[in-house]
Structures are given as C-alpha cells and as structure tokens.
Design a protein around this motif. Structure first.
Motif, short mmCIF file in Angstrom:
data_model
loop_
_atom_site.label_atom_id
_atom_site.label_comp_id
_atom_site.label_asym_id
_atom_site.label_seq_id
_atom_site.Cartn_x
_atom_site.Cartn_y
_atom_site.Cartn_z
N ASP A 189 -3.77 47.59 -77.78
CA ASP A 189 -4.87 48.15 -78.77
C ASP A 189 -6.05 48.51 -78.42
OD1 ASP A 189 -2.99 47.17 -80.72
OD2 ASP A 189 -3.78 45.39 -81.15
N ALA A 190 -6.57 47.77 -77.14
CA ALA A 190 -7.59 48.13 -76.52
C ALA A 190 -7.43 49.50 -75.72
CB ALA A 190 -8.19 47.18 -75.50
N ALA A 191 -6.39 49.54 -74.99
CA ALA A 191 -5.84 51.01 -74.35
C ALA A 191 -6.10 51.97 -75.42
CB ALA A 191 -4.79 50.72 -73.64
N ARG A 192 -5.40 51.73 -76.55
CA ARG A 192 -5.50 52.99 -77.59
C ARG A 192 -7.12 53.22 -77.97
NH1 ARG A 192 -2.32 50.73 -80.17
NH2 ARG A 192 -3.59 49.84 -82.06
N ALA A 193 -7.66 52.22 -78.22
CA ALA A 193 -9.18 52.33 -78.53
C ALA A 193 -10.07 53.12 -77.59
CB ALA A 193 -9.49 51.15 -79.01
N ALA A 194 -9.68 52.87 -76.25
CA ALA A 194 -10.39 53.50 -75.09
C ALA A 194 -9.84 54.99 -74.89
CB ALA A 194 -10.21 52.66 -74.06
N GLY A 195 -8.87 55.39 -75.46
CA GLY A 195 -8.21 56.86 -75.25
C GLY A 195 -7.52 56.70 -73.95
#
Length: 996
Positions: free
Chosen positions: A882-888
């Motif tokens: 989730d964090a990776a997706r939010a960070a692009g």
C-alpha cells in the motif's frame, strides 16, 4: 575464570549444553564444556552428568585433544557400570559408539604402549559381546590399528570389510574412505576413486566427510588425469577444514597438493591462513600429518630458490622458508620416530619419506582466480600478507620487466642517464620510467656522487625530477593529496636549482592535483568539484600568462593541463554547456603542438576532443575523431598512444552497442600495450572494458578472466581500492555463473588481506565482499556458515546511520536466511530492524520479498501451527505494498499486490487450506493478466496456472475444472509460441487424466 554463569537447575544445564553444542569446535566450546561438567556434578544426579560428560568428550575429540578424551570416557564407563539404569537407549548407543573414539585417541599418542592399544581393543570386544552387539566396529578398529602399525593388513581388512555393518559401525562415508585408502595403499588409484565416488559426490557425509576423503583423493585424481576435478575438490575441501585443529592432517594434504601442482605461492598463503595449527593441534598424529604436508611445501619452495622468503610458522619469532623447513623437519622426524619406536616398525618414517620425495605431478594447475607466483612474494613481506605481497611483489616484477624491456633506453653512464631520462620525460615516453627507477636506486645509495656536469645541473634539480616522477605516479594511483605535496616540494627544489620552466610546470600540476582531491563529506561533490576545476583552469592560465620564455614542450604541457582541467569538469558535471570550452582549449592545444612538432600533445588534443564528443552524446563524431587519430599515430606517432586510442574506441563501440567491434578494438589495444613497459598503458581499464564486451557477446568465462586481470593490473599499480572493486565484480560474476567455490576462494583470499583484517580498507567495500561471500555460501548449501556471516553483517550495518537502505537490504536477506534455518524468532527480530531501516530509506520490493518469504517458510516448515505468524507477515507485506503504491513505486516485474496474492495461495496450500489457496491464486492470476507474445511474463503466468491446477485437481479433487484451466492455458501459450512454458502444464494435465 568461568565463561558463563553456572546453571542453577537441570533445565538450565540442559539449555546450556544445547547452546554449547551449537558452537564450533575449539577452545571456547571445550572450556565451557568443562565448566558444565563441574556444574552437573553439583546436582548429584547421574543423567545430567552423563550428558555433560558426553558433550565434553566430543569437544575434546573434535578439538584435537586426544589425551583427555579417554579420561572422560573412563568416567562414563564407570557410571555405566555403577548406574546402568541411568542410560536410556540413546545414551547407551552413544556410549558404545564412542569406544572407537577412544581407540582413535590412543593411537594418536605415541607414549601409549602398543600393548595398551591392543588391550583396549580387547576391552571393546568383550564389552560388545557382553551387550550382544555386532563385532564389525571392533574389527574396523583392529584393521585401523594394523594400518597404523604397518602390519600386513590383508587379513584385518577382510575380517572388517567382509562383515555386515551394525548400528555402531562407523558411518558409511568414513568406511568408504577406509576402503578407498586400502586401494590406494595397494597402488590402485582408479579403483579407489570408484569406491570414493559417493562421498566425493556429496551423497554420503558426516562430521569429517567428505573433507577427509577429498584431501586423500587429490593426488590420485591427478595421477589418473582428472586435474579439473581435483581443482574443484581442493577448493571445496580446503574450505571445510581450514583452521580446524581436528583436521590439521587434511590441511597438510592440501598444502602438499599446492606444492605438487605449481601453486607454491598459494600454498604459502594457505599456510599463513592456518598458522594457528602450529600451536593448537594437541594430537601428535595430527601434528605429524600436518607437518609433513608443510615440509613438502617448504622443501619445494626452497628447491625453487626462495628459501629466504618470509613465511608463517610457530609463534614467537619470524621465520623464513629455509628456517621453518629445518624446524618442521626436525619435529616431523622426531614424531615419526616416536610412533615407530612405539609400534616396533618403520611405517611412519617410510610414509614421510614417500611424501617428501614425491616429484611434482603437474607443472602448473590454476587453482584460484588470484594466481600468483613465488617471484611476486617480495622478500620482507610477511607471508600472512600474501595478498599485499602479491600487490607489491607484482609491482616489483612489473618494474623489473619494464627495466628489461627498456634496457637499451637506460644508459650506463650517469650523466647520460640523467640527460636521457629528462629527454624521454619531455616526450612522455614510457621508457622514462625505467630511467627514473634506475636513478632513484643510484641516488639512494650511500656512495652516490653527483656528476659535476653543467649539462646535468645540480643535485637538487635531479631530486626535484625524481619527486615530480613520484608525484605523477601518485596521481595515477588516485592519491592526489600526496601528488600535491610532491609537486610543491619539487617546485621548491626546482626554484633553488634555477629551473624556472620546471617550477611553473610543477606548480601547475599541483594546482590540478588540488582540484582532484576528494571533497568533504556532505558537500555536493559534483558541483563543488566542477567549481574547483574551473578555478584550477583559471589559475593555470594565469600562471602561464605570467611566465615568459617558456620552452615549447612546457607551453604544450601547460595547455594540456588547462584542457584536461576543463575536460574533467565536463566529466564531473555532465553539463553539455561545458563542452564548448573544452573543444576550444583542445583546438588551441592542437594548433600549438602542430606548429612546434609536439606529436604527443597533438595526440592528446585529439583524444580529449574525442572524449568530449562522447560525453556530449555524439558517439559517431567521437569515433571519427579516434579514427583520424589512429591514422596520425600510424604516420607521426607517438606509438605508445595507440593502446589508449584503441581503448577509447572500444568504449565508444560499447556505447554504440557493437560489442564485437568493441572486443576487436580492446583486444588489439591489449596486444599493442604488451609491447610497452608495464605501467605505460592503463591495462586495467582495457581488461575491464573487454570484460564488458565479453559479457555482451555471451562469453562470461572470458569476461571473468579479464576482470581478474584488471584487478591484478590495479594491484601492480598500487590502486588497491580499484583492485578490490574489480575483484568484487569478478566474485559476483563467479556467483552468477554458478562457480561457487571459485567465488568463495577468491573472497576468502581478499578478506584475509592484512589491510582488510586491520580495518584499513573502506569498511563498506569490505562489507560488500562479505555479503557476496555470505550469498555464495548460501548458494553452496552451507547454510550454517552463511547464516553466521549474514547475522554478523546485519549487526554491523545497523550502525550505518548514513546508509539505512543498505542495512535494510542486509537485514532483509538475513531474516530470510534465518527463516530458512528455522530460527523464526530471530528472523522476526531482524525483519523488524529491516522494516525500521526501510522507513528511513524505502526498499519496497526487497522488504516485501522478505516478508513474503518468511510467511512461506513458516507455512512450509510449521504447517497449520505457523499459519497465524505467516499471515501476520503477509499483512505487513500488504502494508508495504500500500505504501509503495501511494509513493508511486513501480517494481521491475509483477506488482507487489500480485506477488502478495500468489504468496497467500502458497501459504494456504502449505497448511491444507486449499479453498483459500485457490481463491488467492485466482486473484493473483487476475492481477497478473494474460501473457503476451513477448518473453518475460509467460513463465510466471504458467506457474500460477500450474499451482492453481494442482490445488484444484489434486488436493480439492476436482480434476474436471482443473483440466479445463490447464488445457486453455496450454492452448494460449502454444498460440503465442511459448512452448517451453507449456511443458509443466501439459505434464500436470496428463497426470490428472491418468489418475482420473
């Protein structure tokens, strides 16, 4: 002094015994075992004491302390006689197994009479018969005693080998070794190797095997023409026994192998690595075996004329090869005589004579990637510093070779030698090095007398010349701070000597060297360095403008320095706007050099222009410039610039993706470089670039050769950091190629270097080497050693506050290794540290991989009991995704969500939750998407389908829908041309149809 608190209960005692049992054999484990026996005696219970005594005897046995093992066993035997009920079946089996340990220990002690050895075997036989145990182990010990004494072994061998094995027989691997050694003694190498085959292939093993068998099989392999196999086993076998006192004899045979295959220098390196064995081996028989191997090596080195080389030996004094050889000979002869006196035969002295008189079996066999000769071990270098000696010795050898090559350029008469050195130096000719080297030697002599010749000038000017030459060499090594000091000191001496042109040139060189000195940590290094280089250029321009009446060659070199300063600035900044001024300076240099006939500076200007075009992205223009230069070099010279031109052309061809053309240019560059003195051409760069070309051409073994040669060239030139980086690349390539033992041997050699052990080399580079070694150990299935190295690295890297990302990487790998070893509590702790470092410097894919792998390992090893912990890991991996997706963040391959769904499928399959597993796998397939015609994703998609089909068709017993799934996938992959990926799916479909 106690090494740990005394256990206060039997539970604490058993816990301490388990912890001690995990330690490697050696003094720490032995001392702790002795303390635990003392603690066990306080409980007045036989069972804890029995366990403690068994641990102590094992520590003595495998710690090479045979004198104490029988004493401990005598206590165990007394306990068995007095309290037999305290020995359950497992303890009883251990007790009777260890009769053989005592027999081995007594044989190793020459002070024990032969009658006592036979009496012990009689005791063993009587005890076995009383307990109703088979006698094959007894006859095995009787045979080994016959071999040791030197009696006719035919009957003893038949009485042992012809009997059926029992639960108390030596392990299969040990017995195979004994049967093979019987064949060796009979002169039948071929049959011995056939007998050894299962052990040498790793199919049979134990505490001592296959390391023991490998050490004995090395020479038979050579004698039967299997040199490559011997090399392979030497690398793996030596690693298994090095520094181990209980395997000193095996180490000795590896040293002997080196001596008989033209690897004397490697033998001395290994001897230095095992110097502890001179003082830590308490077994006289092991000492004899070790010292004989050492003497074989030292006699060979001495016979080759290197008796004066320093070598590692007994503590307390410095040894030369000749001195240690004499010491070892005396001790070895004395031990052999003691055993022969005890046994009433000459067997041990005769065996020593055979080994010592054996002629080399091969002139040369390349055992390691860091191949060195004895000539490269310079007198005065400690043998423990074999690598550093190799670097300095190689440099000495290179200088000697250069001097030989340029003998005609080194006049005998001193005034002519000085004039010739200056003349060649003005031209930039490589033969100047030999002249300066000769002059440096002459000037350093106590009886040096400077010639009174006006054409030569005063003594101070010659000293300044030598300082300037030393400064250029320092700059070539990247030691710019030293270069600055040397140039400035030379400038002062030139001024005193009345040589104004040289003063200007020395000060200009110092200005450029100052600009090359690395900046302070925390600075924007590229921006700061670019500014400093611009200032240096301006300073050199002013210096040149303020001077008058400069000789043309000095003017030319100043123009070259100006252009070089701007060229390095362009390279540092990467700013295309900086290219124009470089080209302008290069044009000015070429025009001046052409007008004054300075061919080396014309060539330098054209090289600089080609490099500027390349940095600006105009590779075709750069190639055209180099081709024009090649034509000019052919007609006007200087010829020694041709290798550099070819090297640059090769790099340009790599940039143009023409690996074949690059290989041709670089190989030609190396060929031409070989005609000039060592150091005249940067062969390290040529080899490194050629390695890249080879990799692009699919020739990795050739690439590996060039990487190691690049490193060797850097060592010769004193560039140790560059050399270690090149060796690191070579080790990584070895690992990629599956040459695990070559990789580990190379890294072991590097990590044993004195500057590494002494903490003088960059700690991050050393950590990279250790990380590579840990990965290689893991790839070589040495999980225990790999785990220990990973854990140590994770602990050290935790202190890298300036680089949390690297700590996250190391900790994540460490957690996975601990999980593989089943140490999930420790794995979880290390994974938490990886997550903390990841929060400071994100490593999304790496951390996700770690958490998913821990989940898989939990489920695989613990089944349903590990499901909750496995799902917790996957939940954490979900938060990372989730964090990776939010960070692009975009991973290189499949998405983190896809990988997570797939791992959910595997975890649930491992614990038998097949419906959940199938649902997760179908989600993973949906996220992954259908494969296309391009390569790269079809294999992964096929594996998802295969696992889904297996779960559905086999475990959920629904073959019909599984076959529909599999057949559709096969049809799709076939239509796309992915035939190889179809095979496992078609195989599973066939299995389901057969079972249906």
């Amino acid at each position: 002094m106690p090494t740990a608190p005394h256990p206060q209960s039997t539970d604490e005692l058993f816990h301490a015994l388990r912890e001690n049992h995990r330690l490697p054999y050696g003094r720490t484990r032995t001392v702790t075992a002795e303390e635990l026996v003392d603690a066990a005696e306080r409980f007045a219970e036989p069972v804890p004491l029995i366990h403690a005594l068994l641990e102590l005897q094992e520590a003595y046995t495998y710690g090479s302390d045979p004198r104490k093992s029988p004493v401990v066993f005598a206590r165990l035997l007394t306990l068995f006689d007095e309290r037999p009920e305290a020995f359950d079946e497992r303890l009883r089996n251990q007790l009777f197994w260890r009769f053989k340990w005592v027999a081995n220990a007594l044989r190793a002690l020459p002070e024990i009479p032969l009658a006592s050895l036979r009496q012990w075997l009689t005791e063993m036989r009587d005890r076995y018969e009383k307990e109703g145990l088979g006698l094959q182990p007894y006859y095995g010990q009787a045979y080994q005693l016959a071999v040791h004494v030197g009696e006719d072994t035919t009957l003893a061998y038949e009485l042992w080998a012809g009997r059926r094995r029992t639960p108390h027989s030596d392990c299969e691997a040990c017995e195979i070794c004994e049967r093979a050694l019987y064949r060796i003694a009979a002169g039948d190498d071929g049959r011995a190797l056939e007998v050894w085959a299962p052990v040498l292939a790793g199919k049979e093993s134990c505490q001592e095997e296959p390391a023991r068998s490998v050490s004995h099989a090395l020479l038979p392999l050579l004698r039967t023409g299997h040199a490559d196999r011997a090399r392979e086993l030497h690398l793996a076998g030596y690693r298994a026994c090095r520094r181990n006192p209980s395997m000193a004899g095996e180490v000795g045979r590896h040293l002997e192998f080196c001596a008989l295959t033209g690897n004397e220098a490697r033998g001395l390196e290994l001897l230095a690595e095992n110097r502890n064995l001179f003082d830590e081996v308490d077994s006289p028989l092991d000492q004899l075996d070790f010292l004989t191997g050492v003497e074989v090596l030292l006699r060979r080195v001495e016979s080759l004329g290197h008796g004066g080389l320093p070598v590692a030996g007994y503590a307390g004094r410095a040894w030369t090869v000749a001195g240690l050889c004499a010491e070892v000979r005396g001790r070895g002869d004395g031990l052999a005589a003691r055993f022969d006196t005890r046994n009433g035969t000459s067997a041990h002295s005769a065996c020593r004579t055979v080994r010592l008189d054996r002629a080399p079996l091969l002139d040369a066999l390349e055992l390691a990637l860091r191949a060195r000769g004895l000539d490269e071990l310079a007198p005065g270098d400690a043998p423990g510093a074999a690598g550093a000696a190799g670097a300095r010795g190689a440099a000495v050898a290179a200088v000697a070779a250069s001097a030989s090559r340029a003998a005609s350029a080194v006049p005998e008469e001193l005034p002519e030698l000085i004039r010739r050195a200056r003349e060649l130096d003005e031209q930039g000719h490589p033969d100047a090095r030999a002249c300066w080297a000769r002059l440096r030697t002459l000037v350093a002599a106590r009886d040096y007398a400077h010639p009174e010749d006006p054409a030569v000038g005063p003594y101070g000017r010659l000293c300044a010349d030598l300082l300037s030459d030393e400064a250029y060499r320092a700059a070539e090594r990247g030691d710019f701070a030293s270069a600055v000091d040397l140039h400035e000191e030379a400038a002062g001496l030139y001024e005193d000597a009345g040589a104004p042109d040289d003063v200007v040139l020395a000060r200009a060189c110092a200005l450029l060297a100052v600009a090359e000195v690395p900046g302070k940590d925390g600075e924007d290094e590229a921006e700061v360095k670019a500014a400093v280089l611009a200032d240096a250029h301006a300073a050199v321009v002013r210096l040149q403008e303020e001077a008058s009446g400069l000789a043309p060659y000095v003017e030319g070199r100043l123009l070259r320095l100006r252009a070089s300063a701007l060229g390095v600035r362009l390279q540092t900044s990467g700013d295309p706007a900086h290219a124009a001024v470089v080209l302008a300076e290069a044009e000015l240099l070429q025009e001046f050099a052409t007008r004054h006939g300075l061919a080396p500076q014309v060539s330098g200007a054209m090289l600089l222009r080609a490099g500027t075009y390349a940095l600006s992205g105009d590779l075709p223009a750069a190639v055209a410039e180099i081709d024009a230069l090649r034509g000019r070099l052919a007609s006007d010279g200087p010829a020694w610039h041709l290798p550099r031109a070819l090297g640059l052309r090769g790099r340009l061809q790599l940039g143009l993706r023409d690996a074949a053309a690059a290989h041709a240019d670089l190989a030609e560059g190396l060929r031409v470089a070989a005609t000039w003195p060592a150091g005249a051409v940067d062969t390290s760069r040529l080899h490194a670039d050629l390695a890249q070309a080879c990799l692009h051409l699919g020739r990795p073994d050739e690439a590996l050769t060039h990487l190691t040669r690049s490193a060797e060239a850097d060592l010769r030139d004193g560039k140790r950091m560059d050399a270690f980086c090149a060796y690191s690349n070579a080790a990584q390539l070895c690992l990629d190629l599956g040459r695990i033992e070559d990789c580990i041997a190379l890294l072991d050699s590097l990590l044993s270097e004195p500057d590494v052990a002494g903490g003088e080399l960059d700690d991050r580079l050393v950590a990279q080497l250790r990380l590579l070694r840990a990965r290689a150990l893991h790839a070589g299935d040495d999980l225990k050693a790999a785990t220990a190295e990973f854990v140590a690295l994770a602990a050290e890297s935790a202190g890298w506050d300036d680089d949390p990302g690297s700590h996250a990487m190391i900790a994540a790998e460490t957690a996975m290794i601990l999980g593989e070893a089943g140490e999930f509590d420790r794995a979880g702790e290390v994974a938490e540290r990886a997550l903390a470092a990841h929060a400071l410097s994100p490593r999304y894919e790496l951390i996700s991989n770690c958490l998913r792998e821990l989940a898989r390992l939990r489920a695989q090893q613990q089944g349903p009991d590990g499901l909750a912990a496995a799902l917790a890991h996957l939940d954490e991996a979900g938060r990372v995704a989730d964090a990776a997706r939010a960070a692009g963040f975009q991973p290189a391959g499949r998405s983190l969500e896809t990988a997570l769904a797939y791992e959910h499928g595997r975890v649930h399959a491992y614990v038998g939750a097949y419906e959940d597993a199938l649902a997760a796998l179908e989600k993973a397939l949906a996220l992954l998407g259908e494969p296309g015609a391009e390569e790269g994703g079809a294999g992964e998609w096929a594996e998802y389908v295969r696992l889904s089909g297996a779960v559905e068709g086999i475990y959920l017993e629904r073959p019909a829908p599984a076959l529909v799934r599999l057949d559709a996938a096969v049809a799709r992959l076939t239509a796309l041309g992915h035939l190889e990926e179809c095979e496992p799916l078609a195989s599973l479909a066939g299995q389901l149809r057969e079972e249906g």
